[in-house]
Structure formats: structure tokens, C-alpha cells
Design a protein around this motif. Structure first.
Motif, PDB file in Angstrom:
ATOM      1  N   THR A   1      -2.869  -4.598  -4.045  1.00 46.89           N
ATOM      2  CA  THR A   1      -2.023  -4.120  -2.950  1.00 46.89           C
ATOM      3  C   THR A   1      -2.271  -4.951  -1.693  1.00 46.89           C
ATOM      4  O   THR A   1      -3.353  -5.510  -1.495  1.00 46.89           O
TER       5      THR A   1
ATOM      6  N   HIS B   1       2.145   1.746  -3.541  1.00 52.31           N
ATOM      7  CA  HIS B   1       1.008   2.105  -4.385  1.00 52.31           C
ATOM      8  C   HIS B   1       0.740   3.606  -4.280  1.00 52.31           C
ATOM      9  O   HIS B   1       0.553   4.290  -5.293  1.00 52.31           O
TER      10      HIS B   1
ATOM     11  N   GLU C   1       0.826  -1.206   0.000  1.00 52.09           N
ATOM     12  CA  GLU C   1       0.000   0.000   0.000  1.00 52.09           C
ATOM     13  C   GLU C   1       0.863   1.261   0.000  1.00 52.09           C
ATOM     14  O   GLU C   1       0.522   2.270  -0.626  1.00 52.09           O
TER      15      GLU C   1
END
Length: 519
Positions: free
Chosen positions: A103, A80, A77
Motif C-alpha cells: 500500500t 486497502h 491505503e
């Protein structure tokens, strides 16, 4: 419509390719109690969440997708979010049926800081937190309409926990070790260094008393003049329970043997002896490199990029403006290396005094915080004016484009494997300034085995920088010899990835192997 940014799954829109035709509308995610009816192998790729690992993984993902596999690429995450901020939505959405991003959490506290996370903390956190998240992701993908069930997991060597999770779910599991073969072979012998009493060091004096110059000549497949200091720096500890030492031993002694196979980003002609030794221990090893344009052309899914920093688009135009070929010194210390302000000043002064045009990448997070953050570029006063026209400093760049440019004649590098391999593929000799991990191993090979490098001292000042740049960019016998060797390695890299080449054969063998297991 594409899933919203906040969603853990982001789909690509269909695109023209050799194997994929444009669909009339975008995909949408909807849970289903039944797996998709398909015979398409679905490969999930899980890179270690650092720039130097994400890059080769995305190249591998493109190569596999181009050969007809359904691909899921998993970011943490944190990364991302970095991609969205640096590259925009196009970096995590875009242009291919059968290629998706997902993710998972990395186990560390949430951060919006656009920098590589602490390597030691990240290694511990991912091993602790990610196995459960990986299982949940595989199970969710299996319930997603229009998506074939996952049949194979390819995880980073530094994410070796994924092998055991995948095996428990009845999936094929492979490890992609992103270092050089010589670096990986060093890691495979960490346990022997412990058993033979080399590591841990007896006390702190062993870091400076010459102990690091101890010869290590008993490892089959390594160069004969290897020293302890040429091993990945994680051995430099006085603690038998050191986190990075023990994790690396676990990856090689438990995770790698449990995998169905090992993937490496190198080529046979470059590291044949090391590869032969690795294959003796791990027979099902696939040598796929150099993973790059020849394996997965730039024209294939060009919107899918992996740079966690925004690239400066002035670089190629600035290089175009240089009159002489092979005249520019390119300087980049990679995605993790940090330096002090004093070191920045010394490098700046040395580069200016050497006289060659230079392109210098200075990451926003590259200078170690020394309590004097005034927001200015940490170079001497008047430096920018002094080098105007012959020096360009940028935050990040398209490295392959820079190394492949006719104006680039040398690379001052930290010797990360991506950078080393890209330099060899471009036929560009190197000034080597390794920082940590197997960068020191790559440096030793570049200088002693491959004949393309000159090592700079760890505490290089302006005088050493100037002298090294002048030597590499000059017309002396040593510089000429390095340019010849670099050109030879470039030619051999081209042969490895050409039709019928060693790496293309291994890539086909790998695809055939995982394609035998259907969803």
C-alpha cells in the motif's frame, strides 16, 4: 506468519498452481542490505484507486503471475481498508508464492467511508503525493530478503506520473489504459480539440444550445458519425485550465509517449480501426482483452478478489429460480454513478411496469444526498411488496456470474468499459444510460457500431424506462438483431483469448518483452 494488517506489506501464502508448489511454511518479511539473487522478473502494478480500474488490473496481475512473474499489486491505503472491511483478510492475504500486496498513501485526508473518493481531488492528489511513495516502495522491496528487485512498473494511464519515476530508477515502465480503445483514442485527441477551438466551451450556453451535436469527423480510426457529445465528458468545460482536461492531455501527450509500451483491455476484432490508429501513434501497444476467466481462470487464485463492496450471495440462487432463459433484466449503474431519489423512483416505477423480472444493484452510496436520509431504500412505498418474487435489489453482486447466467437477457448499464466488455463477452444486449467520462463514447459504439445497445435519455422517466425494457426484452426484430450481434461479439471475444488468438499472442509478447530484463 503473515504480516499484521497494519503493515504496508501483506504476503500471500504459497498455493498449488501450474508454476508454483506449496511451501512448508509462510513467508515473513525481513529487511536485508542485499537484493535477492534471482532471475525472476518482478512486475509492480499500480492501478488508479477506483473499482473500475482495480478490477482489470487484478485480472492482469493474475495472468502475469500465472506465467511465472513475481507480482506486487499496490493499493492505496484507503482502498486497502475498504477491502478489509468488505472482503476480510482473505482479499489482501492468501494463496500464492510470488504474489504480494503493498500500500501507499493517496495524498487525501484519511477516511473510513466505503465509497469511491472524489475523482477530481484524487487525480490531483495522486500526481502530487504518490511519486515519492512509489520510489520508497521500490527501494524497500529491493532490500527485502527473498523478494527479487522490481524490474518493471505497469501503472494505470491515470497514474502516468509513475512512468517518469520508474524511468528515473532505471526500470521498464508501461501504462495500462483501462478504457475502451475508442475511448482512449478520444483522449489522445483532446489536445486537437483544444487546438482546433472546440474546447473550452465559449460559455455555459454551449452545454444546452446544440453545440454538443457538432460533428467530429476528422479523427482517423473513429466512426464517421461521431459528435462532440460522444467524447469523454471531461471536455465539457469553459475553463482552459480545467483539472481533468489538463490531466488527460498530460497523460496522452507526455506520459504515454514516455512509456515503454501501452496495454489495452479490448480485442482486435471489436475495435480494429481505433487500435490501428492508436498503434500508428504508439507502436508498442499490447491488446490483451478481454482480461477475465479465459486469460486467468477463476480456479487460479480464486481467493484474490478486488470488489470494494461486499457481494450479495443471493443473486445466483435467485437467477436459478427463474424458469425462463434470457428473461431477467439486470440493472447496475457501476461503481461511481450517483442518482437522485427522484431518479430512483422513476427507474423503480419503470422497471415494475415493464413486467420483466429484474435484478437491480443499488450501492450503499449510489443515491445523492438530498437532505432526506431516512435510511430506507429510496423507492416508492410498497414497491418491495409489489415486485416480490420478480424483483431483487442488492447492494453489490458478482457481475460476471450474473451476466453469464442463462436467465439474464438484458443489461441496463452506465456503459463503463468493464461492464460493456463483460456484457459483450456474455452475449447480453444493453440498455445504455451513460453517466460521465468515456461512458458516452462506449454508448455510441454499442448502439451505432456494435449493434448491441439502445440508448436511454439522460433524464429518462418511468415511461422511457418501461418502453426501453419492453423493447430489449421483447421478441421484436430489433431485439432479435441485437441478440444476434451480441452472440457474434461473444464468439469473437472467445477466439481472441483462445490459444493462438490475437490477445493471447500479445500477452505472450508482453511477457517475453519484460522477461528480457532481469533483476
Amino acid at each position: 506468519m503473515p504480516a499484521p494488517i497494519q503493515s504496508p506489506a501483506v504476503f500471500f501464502q504459497p498455493a498449488e498452481s501450474a508454476r508454483h508448489t506449496r511451501a512448508s511454511k509462510s513467508m515473513a518479511m525481513a529487511p536485508s542490505s542485499k537484493p535477492a539473487k534471482t532471475t525472476t522478473p518482478h512486475i509492480l502494478l499500480l492501478p488508479y484507486p477506483a473499482q473500475g480500474h482495480v478490477n482489470p488490473f487484478l485480472r492482469l496481475a493474475k495472468a502475469l503471475h500465472a506465467r511465472g512473474l513475481h507480482v506486487t499489486f499496490v493499493h492505496t491505503e484507503h482502498n486497502h481498508g475498504r477491502l478489509l472491511r468488505s472482503r476480510g483478510l482473505g482479499a489482501v492475504t492468501g494463496a500464492a508464492d510470488g504474489f504480494r500486496f503493498e500500500t501507499i498513501p493517496d495524498g487525501l485526508p484519511r477516511s473510513e467511508h466505503d465509497a469511491t473518493q472524489d475523482i477530481w481531488a484524487l487525480c490531483e492528489a495522486t500526481r502530487r503525493a504518490c511519486p515519492a511513495h512509489l520510489r520508497e516502495l521500490v527501494e524497500r522491496l529491493g532490500r527485502t530478503e527473498g523478494v527479487p528487485p522490481v524490474t518493471c512498473v505497469v501503472a494505470d494511464g491515470a497514474m502516468g506520473f509513475a512512468v517518469h519515476a520508474a524511468k528515473d530508477m532505471g526500470l521498464l515502465a508501461y501504462l495500462f489504459f483501462t478504457p475502451s480503445a475508442c475511448g482512449f483514442l478520444c483522449y489522445l485527441n483532446f489536445d486537437q480539440l483544444v487546438k482546433r477551438g472546440y474546447v473550452p466551451f465559449r460559455d455555459e450556453s454551449y452545454f444546452t444550445n446544440g453545440y454538443l451535436d457538432s460533428p467530429v469527423d476528422w479523427i482517423t480510426g473513429m466512426i464517421s458519425n461521431l459528435r462532440l457529445r460522444d467524447f469523454p465528458t471531461f471536455i465539457r468545460t469553459t475553463d482552459a485550465d480545467d483539472v481533468m482536461l489538463t490531466i488527460n492531455i498530460k497523460q496522452c501527450e507526455l506520459d504515454a509517449p514516455a512509456a515503454d509500451g501501452i496495454l489495452l483491455n479490448t480485442y482486435d476484432d471489436l475495435e480494429r480501426a481505433a487500435l490501428d490508429a492508436i498503434r500508428e501513434r504508439l507502436p508498442n501497444t499490447f491488446v490483451l482483452g478481454p482480461l477475465g476467466p479465459e486469460v486467468s481462470p477463476p480456479s487460479y487464485l480464486p481467493s484474490l478478489t478486488s470488489s470494494l463492496w461486499k457481494e450479495d450471495d443471493r443473486c445466483v440462487a435467485w437467477l436459478d429460480a427463474q424458469a425462463a432463459d434470457c428473461s431477467v433484466m439486470y440493472v447496475n449503474f457501476g461503481s461511481i454513478t450517483v442518482v437522485t431519489r427522484d431518479q430512483m423512483v422513476e427507474f423503480a416505477r419503470g422497471l415494475a411496469d415493464a413486467g420483466s423480472p429484474f435484478l437491480w444493484v443499488v450501492r450503499p452510496d449510489m443515491v445523492r444526498d438530498d437532505g432526506d436520509d431516512d435510511g430506507k431504500m429510496p423507492v416508492p412505498d410498497g414497491f418491495a411488496e409489489e415486485v416480490a418474487g420478480r424483483g431483487l435489489m442488492v447492494g453489490w453482486c458478482d457481475q460476471e456470474a450474473v451476466l453469464g447466467h442463462r436467465a439474464t437477457g438484458g443489461f441496463l448499464s452506465h456503459c463503463g468499459w468493464n461492464s460493456t466488455l463483460e456484457s459483450l463477452c456474455a452475449g447480453v444486449p444493453m440498455l445504455c444510460w451513460p453517466f460521465f467520462s468515456e461512458q458516452v463514447t462506449n454508448c455510441r459504439y454499442a448502439c451505432e457500431e456494435w449493434g448491441v445497445g439502445v440508448q436511454m435519455p439522460r433524464e429518462a422517466g418511468r415511461g422511457e424506462v418501461e418502453a426501453a425494457v419492453r423493447e430489449l426484452m421483447g421478441d421484436g426484430d430489433k431485439a432479435a438483431a441485437m441478440r444476434r450481434k451480441a452472440a457474434e461479439w461473444k464468439e469473437k471475444a472467445v477466439r481472441a483469448v483462445a490459444a493462438g488468438g490475437s490477445s493471447q499472442r500479445d500477452l505472450k509478447r508482453f511477457v517475453d518483452e519484460i522477461a528480457r530484463v532481469k533483476g
